[in-house]
Design a protein around this motif. Structure first.
Motif: not given
Length: 288
Positions: A1-11, A133-140
């Motif tokens: 899990m990348r930091v980017y994904e971790f922060i998104w999961y936090f929110f 899946k929703g996080v992956q759909l958001i452009p970086t």
């Protein structure tokens, strides 16, 4: 899990956790209550807890029993540490399981740990795949911009909340001091009345004929001094009561919200004042 994904999961899970808390509070209290430590629609403990737990549980998704056991242990540790740290930082126990069996310091209890374990299994197997899946759909690039904005709002909210808690603590401390001063003044008024009675009895024991003139003059001066002293004490009492009532009436948005959001909040230093403030908030409409 990348930091980017971790922060998104936090929110994501922080906001979902807030929604669950609001729905639960609505069922229990029959009204909307902005639950959570912060003012915004997010419960950081859910965000941190679920995001951290997912780091350990995703590899266990094929073993249901192990997934449940590890999830239960992890969420219990996170809840316990969070409750302990908040208590030590702000001198308040934000939730209290002391009246439930098999609790540890009131911060965690067996029943809720078992419930959280079930919830985490459901999250890993059913909810997280959708969030992922929703996080992956958001452009970086868009995702990074949104995370910066969300983080900025979170930090601002954290600052406002901490400032509000410190004000609440000062208010409770001031109310405690005023209550102590009122008690001292009440004792002085009582002592003054007692002395008046004793002095009168003492004068009556003196020879009436020999001390009639002295008695009359002395009693007059004594009464004047006692009336003046009593008046000063009563004025001081009235002023303290006025200040005390002003503190009770003053509305702090953050403090008032926290009292509603955490009805079982316990104060380590000013519990009696906190109980009185919570009772006042329940029975009377707050006003400026």
């Amino acid at each position: 899990m990348r930091v980017y994904e971790f922060i998104w999961y936090f929110f994501a899970y922080g906001i979902l956790g807030w929604c669950v808390e609001v729905m639960y509070a609505t069922v229990v209290q029959k009204t909307f209550v902005n639950r959570g430590f912060l003012n915004g629609p997010i419960c950081p403990i859910y965000g941190v807890g679920v995001a951290v737990v997912l780091l350990f549980l995703e590899p266990l998704r094929t073993n249901l029993l192990l997934l449940y056991i590890v999830g239960t242990v992890l969420v219990t540790v996170i809840e316990g540490i969070t409750g302990y740290v908040l208590d030590k930082l702000f001198h308040h126990k934000w939730w209290d399981y002391s009246n439930r069996p098999f609790n540890i310091g009131g911060y965690v209890c067996l029943l809720f740990s078992l419930i959280w374990g079930v919830a985490l299994v459901a999250i890993v197997l059913l909810i997280h795949p959708v969030i992922q899946k929703g996080v992956q759909l958001i452009p970086t690039t868009v995702g990074l911009v949104l995370l910066v904005l969300l983080t900025g709002a979170l930090l601002a909210d954290l600052y406002v909340t901490v400032a509000g808690i410190l004000k609440l603590n000062k208010k409770l401390e001031a109310m405690e001091k005023i209550a102590a001063e009122l008690k001292v003044l009440s004792n002085k008024v009582g002592e003054s009345l007692s002395e008046n009675v004793l002095d009168t009895l003492e004068v009556q024991k003196e020879g009436k004929k020999r001390l009639e003139d002295v008695q009359a003059e002395g009693r007059k001066k004594l009464e004047e001094m006692q009336l003046e002293g009593r008046k000063k004490l009563e004025d001081a009492q009235a002023e303290l009561r006025k200040r005390y009532q002003e503190m009770m009436d003053y509305r702090s948005k953050v403090g008032n919200r926290l009292l509603k959001a955490f009805p079982k909040m316990q104060s380590r230093e000013h519990q009696s004042m906190l109980n009185e403030l919570k009772e006042y908030a329940r029975n009377r409409k707050w006003h400026r």
